[in-house]
Motif scaffolding. Structure first.
Motif, short mmCIF file in Angstrom:
data_model
loop_
_atom_site.label_atom_id
_atom_site.label_comp_id
_atom_site.label_asym_id
_atom_site.label_seq_id
_atom_site.Cartn_x
_atom_site.Cartn_y
_atom_site.Cartn_z
N ASP A 1 1.03 -1.24 -0.09
CA ASP A 1 -0.10 -0.01 0.08
C ASP A 1 0.87 1.31 -0.06
OD1 ASP A 1 -2.44 -1.17 0.25
OD2 ASP A 1 -2.35 -1.63 2.17
N LEU A 2 2.01 1.38 -0.10
CA LEU A 2 3.15 2.23 -0.03
C LEU A 2 2.72 3.42 -1.06
CD1 LEU A 2 5.83 3.34 1.17
CD2 LEU A 2 7.08 2.39 -0.59
N GLU A 3 2.65 3.10 -2.20
CA GLU A 3 2.53 4.33 -3.23
C GLU A 3 0.91 4.83 -3.10
OE1 GLU A 3 2.41 4.76 -7.95
OE2 GLU A 3 3.18 3.13 -7.19
N THR A 4 0.20 3.73 -2.90
CA THR A 4 -1.34 4.31 -2.62
C THR A 4 -1.47 5.44 -1.61
OG1 THR A 4 -2.13 2.22 -3.64
CG2 THR A 4 -3.78 3.61 -2.41
N LEU A 5 -0.91 4.86 -0.43
CA LEU A 5 -0.99 5.97 0.76
C LEU A 5 -0.17 7.30 0.32
CD1 LEU A 5 -0.49 4.56 4.68
CD2 LEU A 5 0.49 6.94 3.71
N ASN A 6 0.82 7.15 -0.02
CA ASN A 6 1.70 8.30 -0.33
C ASN A 6 0.86 9.25 -1.22
OD1 ASN A 6 4.77 8.71 0.73
ND2 ASN A 6 3.99 6.59 0.53
N ARG A 7 0.29 8.96 -2.28
CA ARG A 7 -0.15 9.73 -3.42
C ARG A 7 -1.83 10.10 -2.45
NH1 ARG A 7 1.37 9.89 -8.36
NH2 ARG A 7 2.91 8.35 -9.33
N GLN A 8 -2.34 9.19 -1.88
CA GLN A 8 -3.70 9.66 -1.27
C GLN A 8 -3.55 10.86 -0.38
OE1 GLN A 8 -6.76 9.13 -1.55
NE2 GLN A 8 -7.93 8.80 0.30
N ALA A 9 -2.26 10.70 0.39
CA ALA A 9 -2.20 11.79 1.42
C ALA A 9 -2.01 13.04 0.87
CB ALA A 9 -0.79 11.41 2.30
N VAL A 10 -1.45 13.02 -0.43
CA VAL A 10 -1.30 14.48 -0.91
C VAL A 10 -2.64 14.80 -1.42
CG1 VAL A 10 0.10 15.71 -2.82
CG2 VAL A 10 1.32 13.83 -1.46
N ARG A 11 -3.18 14.20 -2.01
CA ARG A 11 -4.69 14.52 -2.49
C ARG A 11 -5.50 15.16 -1.53
NH1 ARG A 11 -4.94 8.70 -6.26
NH2 ARG A 11 -3.51 9.63 -7.88
N LEU A 12 -5.40 14.32 -0.33
CA LEU A 12 -6.32 14.91 0.73
C LEU A 12 -5.90 16.18 1.24
CD1 LEU A 12 -6.53 11.81 3.04
CD2 LEU A 12 -8.35 12.86 1.49
N ALA A 13 -4.29 16.57 1.25
CA ALA A 13 -3.74 17.93 1.62
C ALA A 13 -4.17 18.84 0.51
CB ALA A 13 -2.29 17.76 1.79
N ARG A 14 -4.15 18.53 -0.64
CA ARG A 14 -4.53 19.44 -1.68
C ARG A 14 -5.87 19.83 -1.58
NH1 ARG A 14 -3.26 17.70 -7.47
NH2 ARG A 14 -3.68 19.99 -7.89
N GLU A 15 -6.88 18.81 -1.43
CA GLU A 15 -8.12 19.22 -1.50
C GLU A 15 -8.41 20.03 -0.29
OE1 GLU A 15 -12.42 16.95 0.12
OE2 GLU A 15 -10.59 15.80 -0.51
N VAL A 16 -7.96 20.35 1.00
CA VAL A 16 -8.24 20.85 2.06
C VAL A 16 -7.47 22.29 1.84
CG1 VAL A 16 -8.07 21.34 4.40
CG2 VAL A 16 -8.68 19.02 3.60
N ALA A 17 -6.31 22.16 1.18
CA ALA A 17 -5.50 23.53 1.08
C ALA A 17 -6.00 24.67 -0.04
CB ALA A 17 -4.10 23.10 0.45
N ALA A 18 -6.84 23.90 -0.82
CA ALA A 18 -7.57 24.81 -2.00
C ALA A 18 -8.70 25.41 -1.14
CB ALA A 18 -8.00 23.85 -2.85
N GLU A 19 -9.04 25.02 -0.02
CA GLU A 19 -10.06 25.75 0.66
C GLU A 19 -9.71 27.04 1.38
OE1 GLU A 19 -11.96 23.08 3.50
OE2 GLU A 19 -12.45 21.52 1.99
N GLY A 20 -8.40 27.31 1.44
CA GLY A 20 -7.73 28.52 2.02
C GLY A 20 -6.45 29.05 1.43
N ASN A 21 -6.15 28.79 0.18
CA ASN A 21 -5.17 29.06 -0.53
C ASN A 21 -3.85 28.77 0.33
OD1 ASN A 21 -3.95 30.74 -2.57
ND2 ASN A 21 -3.51 32.17 -1.57
N ALA A 22 -3.71 27.61 0.87
CA ALA A 22 -2.68 27.27 1.56
C ALA A 22 -1.72 26.44 0.47
CB ALA A 22 -3.10 26.28 3.00
N LEU A 23 -0.66 26.31 1.39
CA LEU A 23 0.39 25.56 0.38
C LEU A 23 0.41 23.96 0.82
CD1 LEU A 23 3.64 27.94 1.03
CD2 LEU A 23 2.49 27.74 -1.03
N VAL A 24 0.82 22.99 -0.08
CA VAL A 24 0.69 21.73 0.20
C VAL A 24 2.19 21.20 0.34
CG1 VAL A 24 0.12 19.58 -0.77
CG2 VAL A 24 -1.39 21.44 -1.05
N ALA A 25 2.67 20.64 1.28
CA ALA A 25 4.02 20.21 1.62
C ALA A 25 3.96 18.75 1.52
CB ALA A 25 4.46 20.73 2.85
N GLY A 26 4.75 18.22 0.58
CA GLY A 26 5.39 16.67 0.67
C GLY A 26 6.43 16.33 1.97
#
Length: 379
Positions: free
Chosen positions: A121-146
């Motif tokens: 599940d390594l790749e799936t988890l890493n990609r999903q984590a970024v997608r969740l962060a991007r979704e929320v960051a877009a609500e407040g013009n925040a930066l997304v950090a890997g």
């Protein structure tokens, strides 16, 4: 033709219209560039040029408290099993004033995933984590950090073999984060200078801003570098932000932080844990009440700092010239809001900041019938 136009920063929507693609078409090869062109938000370095960037961390500890991550391995399985819990915590930190939404990939590297039998599940988890962060960051013009972390793999007694393992682990995590569209990469809680150097080389290979933070359990890194020297060297080699995170609370991080700031010409980061460490017990790993067992990691509650202590730290760090200010393990949204407000900001959660003047007993209009009870509260 499409790649040429994207490289020249034409609007993607216009391009799609010209070549007859629907506006909701998602081309994997160009989606990251599309997002960056259309959002046009200020990047990390632009924001740092203007002032302090406030960043909330501590996801692993907070989600463990909420029952979504297992203490011990501390692998962020919640990204896959309870994404709504991760999304909710991202949103709480965003409302409290965090300008950075950190993808929850701390300890989501190959070594740790193997320990719980979820390497597949390594790749799936890493990609999903970024997608969740991007979704929320877009609500407040925040930066997304890997995010990449300490690996527990590097060994200074066998640097050649272990460096390659660490590099491979960082390489795949950073590549997935970049492909999912992060704004920068944070490498954190590094106990070895060598891990910081490897992380920097990998991140810079993708031409993204690199934030490198060392843990400070000891007075030096585990391979013998004073923290200020380790930070200076990496800054000289191209790290955009260097500094400290985790291990130490506000009080015991400040002396080391001052040395780092004096040694580094560029941007400096400081993200202490939300625990009251002391000169006698300088790290949260060493905290212990008299006659009791070591509190770390799941009996730290009595040592938690108040929101006021974190606010004071934010002000002091800013006074020192620290640019990237935040909070690590033990963080909760009320800490972040207090830090934001201490830095002179009004954030969405400020709507519900304390107003003790309206408290029925502690406020300015205590009823006569309650006055006799108030004395007991004060004694």
């Amino acid at each position: 033709m499409l790649s040429v136009l994207i490289g020249d920063n034409y609007q993607i929507g216009l391009i799609y219209d010209i070549i007859g693609l629907p506006l909701d078409y998602e081309c994997p090869d160009f989606k990251m560039k599309e997002d960056r062109i259309m959002t046009q938000k200020a990047g990390l370095l632009e924001r740092l040029e203007k002032g302090v960037v406030l960043a909330a961390e501590g996801y692993v500890f907070e989600l463990e408290r909420r029952g979504y991550i297992q203490a011990g391995p501390y692998v962020p399985e919640a990204v896959l099993e309870y994404p709504e819990a991760v999304r909710a915590l991202h949103r709480e930190f965003l409302r409290a004033g965090s300008e950075v939404i950190l993808a929850l990939t701390y300890y989501a590297h190959r070594e740790k995933m193997q320990t719980i039998g979820r390497e597949d599940d390594l790749e799936t988890l890493n990609r999903q984590a970024v997608r969740l962060a991007r979704e929320v960051a877009a609500e407040g013009n925040a930066l997304v950090a890997g995010n990449v972390s300490n690996t527990w793999v590097y060994d200074h007694n066998d640097p050649e073999t272990t460096s390659k393992i660490v590099r491979d682990m960082y390489e795949e995590q950073v590549r997935w984060a970049v492909e999912e569209g992060v704004d920068f990469i944070l490498a954190e809680t590094l106990e070895y200078f060598a891990e910081g150097q490897i992380a920097l080389e990998v991140i810079k290979g993708y031409d993204l801003p690199a934030v490198i933070c060392f843990g400070s359990v000891h007075d030096t890194t585990r391979d013998g570098y004073p923290h200020d020297e380790a930070c200076r060297i990496l800054a000289d080699r191209g790290a955009d932000v260097v500094g400290l995170n985790c291990s130490r609370g506000p009080r015991t991080m400040l002396p080391i932080l001052k040395k780092v700031k004096d040694s580094v010409d560029g941007y400096v980061a400081a993200l202490p844990v939300a625990y009251r460490t002391t000169d006698a017990q300088p790290t949260f790993q060493s905290l212990q009440e008299p006659g009791s067992e070591r509190a770390f990691p799941i009996a730290l509650d009595p040592f938690t700092v108040t929101r006021f202590e974190m606010a004071d730290f934010a002000v002091e760090a800013q006074r020192l010239g620290v640019n990237y200010i935040g909070i690590c393990c033990g963080a909760a949204p009320h800490h972040v809001r207090a830090m934001a407000e201490a830095l002179g900001r009004q954030v969405p959660a400020s709507k519900y900041s304390p107003n003790m003047s309206l408290h029925p007993m502690l406020g300015s209009r205590v009823k006569e019938q309650d006055g006799t009870y108030l004395k007991a509260w004060k004694d």
